[in-house]
Motif scaffolding. Sequence first.
Motif, short mmCIF file in Angstrom:
data_model
loop_
_atom_site.label_atom_id
_atom_site.label_comp_id
_atom_site.label_asym_id
_atom_site.label_seq_id
_atom_site.Cartn_x
_atom_site.Cartn_y
_atom_site.Cartn_z
N TYR A 135 -15.17 -20.39 -10.16
CA TYR A 135 -15.18 -20.47 -8.70
C TYR A 135 -14.30 -21.63 -8.25
N ALA A 136 -14.47 -22.77 -8.92
CA ALA A 136 -13.71 -23.96 -8.54
C ALA A 136 -12.21 -23.75 -8.71
N GLN A 137 -11.86 -22.83 -9.60
CA GLN A 137 -10.44 -22.54 -9.82
C GLN A 137 -9.93 -21.46 -8.88
N GLY A 138 -10.80 -21.02 -7.97
CA GLY A 138 -10.38 -20.03 -6.98
C GLY A 138 -10.50 -18.59 -7.44
N LEU A 139 -11.13 -18.38 -8.58
CA LEU A 139 -11.27 -17.01 -9.07
C LEU A 139 -12.46 -16.34 -8.41
N THR A 140 -12.24 -15.12 -7.94
CA THR A 140 -13.30 -14.37 -7.26
C THR A 140 -13.47 -13.03 -7.96
N LEU A 141 -14.48 -12.28 -7.55
CA LEU A 141 -14.67 -10.96 -8.15
C LEU A 141 -13.44 -10.07 -7.94
N PRO A 142 -12.87 -9.99 -6.74
CA PRO A 142 -11.67 -9.16 -6.58
C PRO A 142 -10.50 -9.65 -7.44
N VAL A 188 -4.39 10.04 -2.83
CA VAL A 188 -3.70 9.08 -3.69
C VAL A 188 -2.67 8.31 -2.87
N GLU A 189 -1.99 9.03 -1.99
CA GLU A 189 -0.95 8.38 -1.17
C GLU A 189 -1.55 7.32 -0.25
N SER A 190 -2.65 7.67 0.43
CA SER A 190 -3.24 6.70 1.37
C SER A 190 -3.82 5.51 0.59
N ALA A 191 -4.35 5.79 -0.60
CA ALA A 191 -4.89 4.69 -1.41
C ALA A 191 -3.76 3.74 -1.81
N LEU A 192 -2.62 4.31 -2.19
CA LEU A 192 -1.50 3.47 -2.65
C LEU A 192 -0.81 2.76 -1.50
N GLU A 193 -1.08 3.21 -0.27
CA GLU A 193 -0.47 2.57 0.90
C GLU A 193 -1.44 1.61 1.60
N SER A 194 -2.69 1.57 1.13
CA SER A 194 -3.66 0.68 1.78
C SER A 194 -3.31 -0.77 1.43
N PRO A 195 -3.79 -1.71 2.23
CA PRO A 195 -3.38 -3.13 2.04
C PRO A 195 -3.74 -3.67 0.65
N VAL A 196 -2.91 -4.55 0.16
CA VAL A 196 -3.16 -5.19 -1.13
C VAL A 196 -4.34 -6.16 -1.01
N ILE A 197 -5.27 -6.08 -1.98
CA ILE A 197 -6.38 -7.03 -2.02
C ILE A 197 -6.14 -8.03 -3.16
N ALA A 198 -5.94 -7.52 -4.35
CA ALA A 198 -5.63 -8.37 -5.51
C ALA A 198 -4.81 -7.47 -6.44
N GLU A 199 -3.55 -7.68 -6.47
CA GLU A 199 -2.63 -6.81 -7.23
C GLU A 199 -3.17 -6.48 -8.61
N ARG A 202 -5.79 -2.31 -4.26
CA ARG A 202 -5.63 -2.26 -2.82
C ARG A 202 -6.99 -1.97 -2.16
N LEU A 203 -6.98 -1.95 -0.86
CA LEU A 203 -8.24 -1.81 -0.12
C LEU A 203 -9.10 -0.65 -0.64
N TYR A 204 -8.46 0.48 -0.91
CA TYR A 204 -9.24 1.66 -1.31
C TYR A 204 -9.69 1.59 -2.76
N ASP A 205 -9.36 0.52 -3.45
CA ASP A 205 -9.88 0.32 -4.81
C ASP A 205 -11.16 -0.52 -4.80
N CYS A 206 -11.52 -1.02 -3.63
CA CYS A 206 -12.60 -2.02 -3.57
C CYS A 206 -13.78 -1.51 -2.74
N CYS A 207 -14.99 -1.89 -3.15
CA CYS A 207 -16.16 -1.52 -2.38
C CYS A 207 -16.23 -2.38 -1.12
N SER A 208 -17.14 -2.04 -0.27
CA SER A 208 -17.21 -2.65 1.06
C SER A 208 -18.46 -3.51 1.22
N MET A 209 -18.59 -4.13 2.37
CA MET A 209 -19.83 -4.80 2.77
C MET A 209 -20.70 -3.72 3.41
#
Lengths: 376, 376
Positions: A135-142, A188-199, A202-209
Amino acid sequence: MTGVGIDGVGMTEFASETDDSVLELGSRAAERALADAGRPGEITSVHVGNALAGQLTTQAGVANALTSYLGIEGARADRVENTSASGASALHRGIDAVREGDSEVALVVGVEKMSGGATAEVTEAISRLVHAREYAQGLTLPSFAGLAAGAYLDRYDAPRESLAAVAVKNHANAVHNRFAQFQKAVTVESALESPVIAEPLRLYDCCSMTDGAAAVVLCRDGDVDVSGVASATGTHAVASRSDLLDFESVRRAGKRAFDRAGLGPDDVDVACIHDAFTILELLELEELGFYEAGTAWRAVRDGETDLDGSLPVNPGGGLKARGHPLGATGVAQIVELVWQLRGDAPAERRVDGPETGLAINVAGFGNNSVCTLLSG
Amino acid sequence: MTGVGIDGVGMTEFASETDDSVLELGSRAAERALADAGRPGEITSVHVGNALAGQLTTQAGVANALTSYLGIEGARADRVENTSASGASALHRGIDAVREGDSEVALVVGVEKMSGGATAEVTEAISRLVHAREYAQGLTLPSFAGLAAGAYLDRYDAPRESLAAVAVKNHANAVHNRFAQFQKAVTVESALESPVIAEPLRLYDCCSMTDGAAAVVLCRDGDVDVSGVASATGTHAVASRSDLLDFESVRRAGKRAFDRAGLGPDDVDVACIHDAFTILELLELEELGFYEAGTAWRAVRDGETDLDGSLPVNPGGGLKARGHPLGATGVAQIVELVWQLRGDAPAERRVDGPETGLAINVAGFGNNSVCTLLSG
């Protein structure tokens, strides 16, 4: 076989934000499970899976408060916390109580109100789930998930589309799940065009709140049997692992559950996998022995994990599309499996006659996993 | 008999404030318990009792973090939270795991670092343990205790000194407990002159804020047997009770534990009672069947609960003088009982040859209690 069965299940509609309190969410799921159970039998214990109510809401002592809210004072009660696997750990605790004879009929409720805190507050609380040094090194789950995804694609020469394929499948299933947070398909196209979260994620690779709750009623003579349940830890610090792609806790929990049930991966007809990130669905399928390392992406690509495939995975939409209210997820996986094993899921997402189901719920970045096997 | 035994115990020195982290406190208690157990056997599960680490410290997922900190990855792990009875609920969870066969050797650790938060923050967190409606009306645990104390003195025509006598006894015992937060005696006079907290309760009637941890090792063949353990809830809202002095959860948990163990109050040779406030020691002794309602104060006055009395109570100093780190208390009670049953307590506070011990750990203002019976 554990000798413990599931007699009723229920859940709330998962949503990004609700006006309901933790107690309202938990009691709604509980009442639905009790109505589904259809037995007037006395609840003798209540086990609540919850990760963050104390931090994100003013609800302290949630197990005691919920038991009283439900009007079943006298029952024993406790809350079990295991970060994002709190739901399955509460289930495991409830199974042990019924099996051991301490409780006749156990009510397990997983609940989380992630909208209870400000976004920064929730993000901070979740970021703290990794090892303090990391955590101190800035590493997060994403960021860990992004690193793992990059390593997987590189090592196994898999295309970026193989991650998107997981999201596409799970979203397609959630379209037919009225309890899911995202009842919409993605491509697949919309997933690949969604915003980058952690290369490369992208957004559609990640769960939500998500806000939501799920509940099950356990007893000795349920409709669905608990064939086996097992928990296991791995290292807390990801840096302590010899390989970033090593999810030892998943492997251990899976092996223990299979051994206890006298079953193996080939016996499983439907699975709920902890896809907090698309890459995790692939890694967990491999750790559990369903596919050789580096091959799960081909199985997903080839439709093997579709509803009509050889191993339908996340027919309810998974964490990705059903949503991921931390403490509720592990119980929601069980609710989905029970619906599938009883043939109660809507026709559009019903798996054809499954007899055995598996759920894996994972805490943090693989540092504590709980695997459950059910037989219809 | 549960078939589960205690093979080793240990605890940290309780203190109002330490520099140690939650993990340092928890691991120190664990290592002492493991050294005491003297068996190199593999720990197969870790159950952590903790109430407020998520709110008061940055330590999330404390069970997973502690398991990794102890270097025993692979073990299953979970945290059990039941406010001020989190320690006993974790113990109960561990006993079920060993009894059920899920775990061979269970490590139960109760830990709390109450100095982790600012005083106002801790006070707020503890105030939230009562029912939300009563919290909104400004009712807190001390105010409920004050109301109950006043009602008790009035109803049973007991002198104010009868409350002070509880504090005097428990402090006298703590003088000889090097793990206690307050190793000093108090007198009836000093107790009656201490500042008012909630009439008629004064400072010396109330437990303190404490940092500390305690641990036990459970297995199938320990030195001391767990004869019975049981939990029970009462109403969450105190206003829902027909009588302010009714601690139904204590009565229910006690009766269940006695029934399971095939024992009764007359069999108990030493007891650890949850004396968060002096009045609670009297009420719990009565609810557990040791004394008729309204008579426990006479028993304390007459020395029956002294070390050399017919029922020594809180030989380690109780919550009052040993200190009350919320999640640690229920485990510390077990540590003390084991020391007494094995004859390991220092001579100055050793009970003469006890064979059966009882502990009662209470959440909130009596809304969830856990009773444990041990046989030496």
